[in-house]
Scaffold this motif. Sequence first.
Motif, PDB file in Angstrom:
ATOM      1  N   VAL A 244      11.010  11.526  19.310  1.00  0.00           N
ATOM      2  CA  VAL A 244      11.571  11.162  18.006  1.00  0.00           C
ATOM      3  C   VAL A 244      10.434  10.835  17.047  1.00  0.00           C
ATOM      4  CG1 VAL A 244      12.970   9.471  16.777  1.00  0.00           C
ATOM      5  CG2 VAL A 244      13.710  10.322  19.018  1.00  0.00           C
ATOM      6  N   GLN A 245      10.517  11.391  15.862  1.00  0.00           N
ATOM      7  CA  GLN A 245       9.462  11.156  14.881  1.00  0.00           C
ATOM      8  C   GLN A 245      10.050  11.071  13.485  1.00  0.00           C
ATOM      9  OE1 GLN A 245       6.394  14.193  14.686  1.00  0.00           O
ATOM     10  NE2 GLN A 245       4.896  12.769  13.882  1.00  0.00           N
ATOM     11  N   PHE A 246       9.534  10.127  12.715  1.00  0.00           N
ATOM     12  CA  PHE A 246       9.909   9.971  11.312  1.00  0.00           C
ATOM     13  C   PHE A 246       8.639   9.996  10.480  1.00  0.00           C
ATOM     14  CE2 PHE A 246      14.190   8.998  12.376  1.00  0.00           C
ATOM     15  CZ  PHE A 246      14.152   8.189  13.488  1.00  0.00           C
ATOM     16  N   VAL A 247       8.628  10.810   9.420  1.00  0.00           N
ATOM     17  CA  VAL A 247       7.483  10.893   8.531  1.00  0.00           C
ATOM     18  C   VAL A 247       7.964  10.631   7.115  1.00  0.00           C
ATOM     19  CG1 VAL A 247       5.605  12.314   7.672  1.00  0.00           C
ATOM     20  CG2 VAL A 247       6.342  12.549  10.049  1.00  0.00           C
ATOM     21  N   GLU A 248       7.592   9.466   6.601  1.00  0.00           N
ATOM     22  CA  GLU A 248       7.997   9.074   5.253  1.00  0.00           C
ATOM     23  C   GLU A 248       6.934   9.458   4.233  1.00  0.00           C
ATOM     24  OE1 GLU A 248       9.574   6.043   8.271  1.00  0.00           O
ATOM     25  OE2 GLU A 248       7.619   6.894   7.803  1.00  0.00           O
ATOM     26  N   SER A 249       7.362   9.774   3.035  1.00  0.00           N
ATOM     27  CA  SER A 249       6.432  10.141   1.965  1.00  0.00           C
ATOM     28  C   SER A 249       7.059   9.849   0.608  1.00  0.00           C
ATOM     29  CB  SER A 249       6.067  11.627   2.060  1.00  0.00           C
ATOM     30  OG  SER A 249       7.213  12.433   1.895  1.00  0.00           O
ATOM     31  N   GLY A 250       6.232   9.910  -0.433  1.00  0.00           N
ATOM     32  CA  GLY A 250       6.727   9.770  -1.796  1.00  0.00           C
ATOM     33  C   GLY A 250       6.453   8.440  -2.459  1.00  0.00           C
ATOM     34  N   GLY A 251       5.876   7.504  -1.728  1.00  0.00           N
ATOM     35  CA  GLY A 251       5.586   6.209  -2.317  1.00  0.00           C
ATOM     36  C   GLY A 251       4.435   6.276  -3.307  1.00  0.00           C
ATOM     37  N   GLY A 252       4.163   5.145  -3.945  1.00  0.00           N
ATOM     38  CA  GLY A 252       3.067   5.092  -4.900  1.00  0.00           C
ATOM     39  C   GLY A 252       3.130   3.845  -5.752  1.00  0.00           C
ATOM     40  N   LEU A 253       2.302   3.831  -6.781  1.00  0.00           N
ATOM     41  CA  LEU A 253       2.258   2.725  -7.735  1.00  0.00           C
ATOM     42  C   LEU A 253       3.050   3.123  -8.973  1.00  0.00           C
ATOM     43  CD1 LEU A 253       1.120   0.023  -8.813  1.00  0.00           C
ATOM     44  CD2 LEU A 253      -0.898   1.318  -9.566  1.00  0.00           C
ATOM     45  N   VAL A 254       3.970   2.276  -9.370  1.00  0.00           N
ATOM     46  CA  VAL A 254       4.806   2.568 -10.531  1.00  0.00           C
ATOM     47  C   VAL A 254       5.019   1.289 -11.331  1.00  0.00           C
ATOM     48  CG1 VAL A 254       6.946   2.201  -9.230  1.00  0.00           C
ATOM     49  CG2 VAL A 254       6.960   3.680 -11.263  1.00  0.00           C
ATOM     50  N   GLN A 255       5.176   1.440 -12.622  1.00  0.00           N
ATOM     51  CA  GLN A 255       5.432   0.280 -13.482  1.00  0.00           C
ATOM     52  C   GLN A 255       6.883  -0.165 -13.360  1.00  0.00           C
ATOM     53  OE1 GLN A 255       4.244   1.291 -17.475  1.00  0.00           O
ATOM     54  NE2 GLN A 255       2.084   0.954 -17.033  1.00  0.00           N
ATOM     55  N   PRO A 256       7.145  -1.427 -13.641  1.00  0.00           N
ATOM     56  CA  PRO A 256       8.537  -1.885 -13.653  1.00  0.00           C
ATOM     57  C   PRO A 256       9.395  -1.018 -14.572  1.00  0.00           C
ATOM     58  CG  PRO A 256       7.056  -3.755 -13.754  1.00  0.00           C
ATOM     59  CD  PRO A 256       6.194  -2.533 -13.892  1.00  0.00           C
ATOM     60  N   GLY A 257      10.580  -0.686 -14.090  1.00  0.00           N
ATOM     61  CA  GLY A 257      11.472   0.197 -14.826  1.00  0.00           C
ATOM     62  C   GLY A 257      11.298   1.661 -14.479  1.00  0.00           C
ATOM     63  N   GLY A 258      10.281   1.977 -13.730  1.00  0.00           N
ATOM     64  CA  GLY A 258      10.011   3.362 -13.359  1.00  0.00           C
ATOM     65  C   GLY A 258      10.840   3.837 -12.189  1.00  0.00           C
TER      66      GLY A 258
ATOM     67  N   PHE B 176      16.700   4.196  17.108  1.00  0.00           N
ATOM     68  CA  PHE B 176      15.514   4.457  17.924  1.00  0.00           C
ATOM     69  C   PHE B 176      14.465   3.364  17.737  1.00  0.00           C
ATOM     70  CE2 PHE B 176      17.032   8.386  19.369  1.00  0.00           C
ATOM     71  CZ  PHE B 176      17.597   9.083  18.314  1.00  0.00           C
ATOM     72  N   PRO B 177      13.762   3.028  18.815  1.00  0.00           N
ATOM     73  CA  PRO B 177      12.743   1.976  18.710  1.00  0.00           C
ATOM     74  C   PRO B 177      11.474   2.432  17.993  1.00  0.00           C
ATOM     75  CG  PRO B 177      12.770   2.898  20.923  1.00  0.00           C
ATOM     76  CD  PRO B 177      13.940   3.502  20.195  1.00  0.00           C
ATOM     77  N   SER B 178      11.269   3.746  17.892  1.00  0.00           N
ATOM     78  CA  SER B 178      10.050   4.228  17.249  1.00  0.00           C
ATOM     79  C   SER B 178      10.238   4.280  15.734  1.00  0.00           C
ATOM     80  CB  SER B 178       9.697   5.618  17.777  1.00  0.00           C
ATOM     81  OG  SER B 178      10.761   6.519  17.572  1.00  0.00           O
ATOM     82  N   TRP B 179       9.188   3.935  15.028  1.00  0.00           N
ATOM     83  CA  TRP B 179       9.191   3.961  13.569  1.00  0.00           C
ATOM     84  C   TRP B 179       8.017   4.806  13.073  1.00  0.00           C
ATOM     85  CZ3 TRP B 179      12.928   1.336  10.648  1.00  0.00           C
ATOM     86  CH2 TRP B 179      13.759   0.480  11.377  1.00  0.00           C
ATOM     87  N   GLY B 180       8.164   5.342  11.884  1.00  0.00           N
ATOM     88  CA  GLY B 180       7.069   6.081  11.281  1.00  0.00           C
ATOM     89  C   GLY B 180       6.035   5.140  10.681  1.00  0.00           C
ATOM     90  N   GLN B 181       5.091   5.716   9.963  1.00  0.00           N
ATOM     91  CA  GLN B 181       4.042   4.904   9.355  1.00  0.00           C
ATOM     92  C   GLN B 181       4.515   4.250   8.062  1.00  0.00           C
ATOM     93  OE1 GLN B 181       4.325   8.110   8.873  1.00  0.00           O
ATOM     94  NE2 GLN B 181       4.068   8.345   6.661  1.00  0.00           N
ATOM     95  N   GLY B 182       5.645   4.719   7.561  1.00  0.00           N
ATOM     96  CA  GLY B 182       6.169   4.166   6.325  1.00  0.00           C
ATOM     97  C   GLY B 182       5.440   4.712   5.108  1.00  0.00           C
ATOM     98  N   THR B 183       5.977   4.415   3.940  1.00  0.00           N
ATOM     99  CA  THR B 183       5.335   4.805   2.680  1.00  0.00           C
ATOM    100  C   THR B 183       5.334   3.595   1.751  1.00  0.00           C
ATOM    101  OG1 THR B 183       5.291   6.470   0.905  1.00  0.00           O
ATOM    102  CG2 THR B 183       7.478   5.735   1.655  1.00  0.00           C
ATOM    103  N   GLN B 184       4.180   3.301   1.192  1.00  0.00           N
ATOM    104  CA  GLN B 184       4.005   2.098   0.382  1.00  0.00           C
ATOM    105  C   GLN B 184       4.539   2.321  -1.035  1.00  0.00           C
ATOM    106  OE1 GLN B 184       2.429  -1.109   1.079  1.00  0.00           O
ATOM    107  NE2 GLN B 184       3.391  -1.546  -0.895  1.00  0.00           N
ATOM    108  N   VAL B 185       5.368   1.411  -1.476  1.00  0.00           N
ATOM    109  CA  VAL B 185       5.850   1.390  -2.857  1.00  0.00           C
ATOM    110  C   VAL B 185       5.355   0.104  -3.496  1.00  0.00           C
ATOM    111  CG1 VAL B 185       7.878   1.228  -4.340  1.00  0.00           C
ATOM    112  CG2 VAL B 185       7.880   2.790  -2.387  1.00  0.00           C
ATOM    113  N   THR B 186       4.642   0.247  -4.595  1.00  0.00           N
ATOM    114  CA  THR B 186       4.129  -0.904  -5.330  1.00  0.00           C
ATOM    115  C   THR B 186       4.615  -0.827  -6.771  1.00  0.00           C
ATOM    116  OG1 THR B 186       2.144  -0.985  -3.936  1.00  0.00           O
ATOM    117  CG2 THR B 186       2.082  -2.196  -6.019  1.00  0.00           C
ATOM    118  N   VAL B 187       5.323  -1.858  -7.197  1.00  0.00           N
ATOM    119  CA  VAL B 187       5.845  -1.915  -8.567  1.00  0.00           C
ATOM    120  C   VAL B 187       5.092  -3.022  -9.294  1.00  0.00           C
ATOM    121  CG1 VAL B 187       7.884  -2.110 -10.020  1.00  0.00           C
ATOM    122  CG2 VAL B 187       8.085  -1.199  -7.683  1.00  0.00           C
TER     123      VAL B 187
END
Length: 117
Positions: free
Chosen positions: A1-15, A104-115
């Motif tokens: 089992v594998q999960f690959v997250e993507s799409g995170g980033g730095l965004v301004q409030p309201g974005g 599932f007990p396995s988790w991906g690396q996650g994707t960081q979201v910073t607002v």
Amino acid sequence: VQFVESGGGLVQPGGSLRLSCAASGFTFRSYGMSWYRQAPGKERELVAGISSGSSTTYYADSVKGRFTISRDNAKNTVSLQMNSLKPEDTAVYYCNAGFTVSVFPSWGQGTQVTVST
């Protein structure tokens, strides 16, 4: 089992941001899927869930009306559209199988979201 997250980033409030999760190693179309997040110093929390056939969704009160979960069973992916982002949405976001309960007990690396400004 594998999960690959993507799409995170730095965004301004309201974005807005759109997260994606590619899942493999299990019969994707048979499972509900959920997004979770973990902020620094806090426990992982459920953000949103979607049933296997997309007929039912769940949202935490803190994101209701701002986030939308969707899935593509042909591509084994689940997405999270996040609008009107707030600083308190800052966290690492993860996906897992299961409708509001991780299967599932396995988790991906996650994707960081910073607002932040």
